[in-house]
Scaffold this active site. Sequence first.
Site, mmCIF file in Angstrom:
data_model
loop_
_atom_site.group_PDB
_atom_site.id
_atom_site.type_symbol
_atom_site.label_atom_id
_atom_site.label_comp_id
_atom_site.label_asym_id
_atom_site.label_seq_id
_atom_site.Cartn_x
_atom_site.Cartn_y
_atom_site.Cartn_z
ATOM 1 N N CYS A 186 0.818 -1.217 0.000
ATOM 2 C CA CYS A 186 0.000 0.000 0.000
ATOM 3 C C CYS A 186 0.856 1.272 0.000
ATOM 4 O O CYS A 186 0.734 2.113 -0.896
ATOM 5 C CB CYS A 186 -0.927 -0.035 1.203
ATOM 6 N N HIS B 148 -23.877 22.327 2.079
ATOM 7 C CA HIS B 148 -24.126 22.875 0.741
ATOM 8 C C HIS B 148 -23.158 24.029 0.476
ATOM 9 O O HIS B 148 -22.934 24.852 1.367
ATOM 10 C CB HIS B 148 -25.562 23.399 0.656
HETATM 11 C C1 LIG Z 1 -0.640 -0.443 -7.844
HETATM 12 C C2 LIG Z 1 -1.582 -0.738 -6.705
HETATM 13 C C3 LIG Z 1 -2.508 0.216 -6.322
HETATM 14 C C4 LIG Z 1 -3.357 -0.035 -5.257
HETATM 15 N N1 LIG Z 1 -4.255 0.922 -4.900
HETATM 16 C C5 LIG Z 1 -5.097 0.690 -3.869
HETATM 17 C C6 LIG Z 1 -6.023 1.679 -3.441
HETATM 18 O O1 LIG Z 1 -6.083 2.775 -4.005
HETATM 19 N N2 LIG Z 1 -6.816 1.404 -2.397
HETATM 20 C C7 LIG Z 1 -6.781 0.202 -1.740
HETATM 21 O O2 LIG Z 1 -7.541 -0.009 -0.800
HETATM 22 N N3 LIG Z 1 -5.921 -0.761 -2.126
HETATM 23 C C8 LIG Z 1 -5.082 -0.546 -3.153
HETATM 24 N N4 LIG Z 1 -4.172 -1.510 -3.514
HETATM 25 C C9 LIG Z 1 -4.174 -2.785 -2.770
HETATM 26 C C10 LIG Z 1 -3.444 -2.632 -1.431
HETATM 27 O O3 LIG Z 1 -2.126 -2.202 -1.664
HETATM 28 C C11 LIG Z 1 -3.454 -3.942 -0.686
HETATM 29 O O4 LIG Z 1 -4.781 -4.404 -0.572
HETATM 30 C C12 LIG Z 1 -2.871 -3.800 0.709
HETATM 31 O O5 LIG Z 1 -1.541 -3.352 0.657
HETATM 32 C C13 LIG Z 1 -2.929 -5.139 1.435
HETATM 33 O O6 LIG Z 1 -2.367 -5.014 2.698
HETATM 34 P P1 LIG Z 1 -1.716 -6.288 3.423
HETATM 35 O O7 LIG Z 1 -1.269 -5.805 4.744
HETATM 36 O O8 LIG Z 1 -2.605 -7.434 3.326
HETATM 37 O O9 LIG Z 1 -0.465 -6.681 2.499
HETATM 38 P P2 LIG Z 1 0.824 -5.846 1.871
HETATM 39 O O10 LIG Z 1 0.529 -4.421 1.892
HETATM 40 O O11 LIG Z 1 1.077 -6.548 0.619
HETATM 41 O O12 LIG Z 1 1.913 -6.140 2.948
HETATM 42 C C14 LIG Z 1 2.427 -7.409 3.190
HETATM 43 C C15 LIG Z 1 3.831 -7.274 3.721
HETATM 44 O O13 LIG Z 1 4.268 -8.534 4.202
HETATM 45 C C16 LIG Z 1 5.652 -8.681 3.946
HETATM 46 N N5 LIG Z 1 5.945 -10.125 4.012
HETATM 47 C C17 LIG Z 1 5.435 -11.104 3.226
HETATM 48 N N6 LIG Z 1 5.884 -12.318 3.637
HETATM 49 C C18 LIG Z 1 6.686 -12.080 4.693
HETATM 50 C C19 LIG Z 1 7.457 -12.926 5.557
HETATM 51 N N7 LIG Z 1 7.448 -14.249 5.422
HETATM 52 N N8 LIG Z 1 8.191 -12.350 6.542
HETATM 53 C C20 LIG Z 1 8.191 -10.993 6.708
HETATM 54 N N9 LIG Z 1 7.503 -10.154 5.923
HETATM 55 C C21 LIG Z 1 6.749 -10.696 4.938
HETATM 56 C C22 LIG Z 1 5.806 -8.058 2.566
HETATM 57 O O14 LIG Z 1 7.143 -7.649 2.339
HETATM 58 C C23 LIG Z 1 4.845 -6.859 2.657
HETATM 59 O O15 LIG Z 1 5.494 -5.682 3.048
HETATM 60 C C24 LIG Z 1 -3.291 -1.280 -4.568
HETATM 61 C C25 LIG Z 1 -2.345 -2.241 -4.940
HETATM 62 C C26 LIG Z 1 -1.490 -1.971 -5.998
HETATM 63 C C27 LIG Z 1 -0.465 -3.016 -6.380
#
Ligand SMILES: Cc1cc2nc3c(=O)[nH]c(=O)nc-3n(C[C@H](O)[C@H](O)[C@H](O)COP(=O)(O)OP(=O)(O)OC[C@H]3O[C@@H](n4cnc5c(N)ncnc54)[C@H](O)[C@@H]3O)c2cc1C
Length: 459
Positions: A47, A446
């Site tokens: 994110c 408004h």
């Molecule tokens: C280009 C793009 C635009 C987006 N725009 C939006 C938006 O406008 N609005 C919205 O709501 N969502 C948006 N999203 C989606 C959003 O980014 C994700 O839904 C959100 O980041 C999910 O959060 P999360 O905590 O599940 O995972 P992530 O944010 O993916 O975080 C997971 C973390 O876990 C870490 N990790 C993984 N495995 C391990 C391990 N074994 N040990 C230690 N660390 C680990 C990774 O390095 C990562 O940093 C977008 C996504 C993309 C790709």
Amino acid sequence: MCVMKDENRFDLAVIGGGPGGYLAAERAAAAGLRTVLFEKRSLGGTCLNEGCIPTKSFLYSAKLYSGALHGEGFGVHADALGINHPEVLARKNKVVAALVSGVAMKMQSGKIQVIAATATLKNRLEDGFAIEADEIKYYAKNVIIASGSEAIIPQIPGVKEGINSGRVVTSREMLDIKSIPEKLTIIGGGVIGLEMADYFNTAGAEVTVIEMLDKIAGPFDAEISGILQKELSRRGIRFMLGKRVTQITVENVVFESGDGEETTPADIVLLSIGRRPVTEGLGLETLGIEMDRGAIITDDHMRTNVMGIYAVGDVNSKLMLAHTAYREAEVAVENILGKNDVMSYEAVPSVLYTYPEAASVGETEQTAKEKGVRFEVKKLPMAYSGRYLAETENGRGICKLLINEKEQVIGAQLIGNYASEIILSACVMIESGLSLETFKKVVFPHPTVGEIIRETMFV
Ligand SMILES: Cc1cc2nc3c(=O)[nH]c(=O)nc-3n(C[C@H](O)[C@H](O)[C@H](O)COP(=O)(O)OP(=O)(O)OC[C@H]3O[C@@H](n4cnc5c(N)ncnc54)[C@H](O)[C@@H]3O)c2cc1C
């Protein structure tokens, strides 16, 4: 050899420092749980580093530029306008750095131990679980997996070679690209593909979007998708719908439909056909954590089938959005604390930050029909809002509310600027389950574009 010391014993271990992970850690620590968070790349996850925030930073530059470029209708004239992509990139990096350091500060002030390493679940202990990172063992009574997702790389001939040469990229690389490509082909017309198309088109690239379905914007209401496609086409983005990419050659992207094979030239090819949960190397098999098509299965308390292990955010693949991850994180922590909090997906909004913006929550006409729900559609052009008219030239925006037989709002779809902010009022209507009569008594400020919701209720 692995060692486990007493200071490595925690009430909660969180794997992943994205929205799901860092919010879970923050809430848990605030409630007094001794918490450790593992992050292998950068705090803030997809994110903050390569998703929501970088794209919105790019798109705001595009909005400012478009506004000035088409300002004549508003009596605004500007000469020598341009988008300087390296400056846009530098600003994006500054915004990301500020937010990432903000998360780091929150972790510090919550006394959360942050381990910058890959975490792997090892074995179950008498009262918890062993986790290994950088050859050090940690112990936690409960675990929240928040490992997120990654871009799907399709098995299309030429993709591997393209990735190796740097010509085929995912959103991660695209958000760090140093210059605007002359010809950009985007495979996938979903939310990420469309936001990228909007920015790079405004910044000067010739953009083609190839989509397998016969409409853009995935599950968005068909009428909203149609209006958006017209608006984006008017601004020069080329859409190839109902087409399947079959090959990426050194100069072209090859795709086919019922009519045969076609090609389009591309300097850069962006793959945006979807994302899949990151589960590799987590040690899920060791503990027998159940999965379905690559995603961790969770119930509405965010529990997995293994007591004490929870999964939140993209890794459970329910709704891959940052705000879903936030709320799921809260639900998981509350349940760890012994409270009965339940996740509801009924009023989770989806937003497209394109120009114009589009937003949706709850049922669309299509999904309500599929479910056999009886409903009435109330619909108005956005131009019924005075502020929308004052701020928009030739806007074709609409607002739709779906009302069920009990006079409750079950869905809302909007296209037009500020839709991203306005949708919240519809989320409250759906989540509360209160009747339309109740909301008709609410006073809206408004002039705001949000007044369109009030106007539509009275249709
Ligand atoms: C280009 C793009 C635009 C987006 N725009 C939006 C938006 O406008 N609005 C919205 O709501 N969502 C948006 N999203 C989606 C959003 O980014 C994700 O839904 C959100 O980041 C999910 O959060 P999360 O905590 O599940 O995972 P992530 O944010 O993916 O975080 C997971 C973390 O876990 C870490 N990790 C993984 N495995 C391990 C391990 N074994 N040990 C230690 N660390 C680990 C990774 O390095 C990562 O940093 C977008 C996504 C993309 C790709």
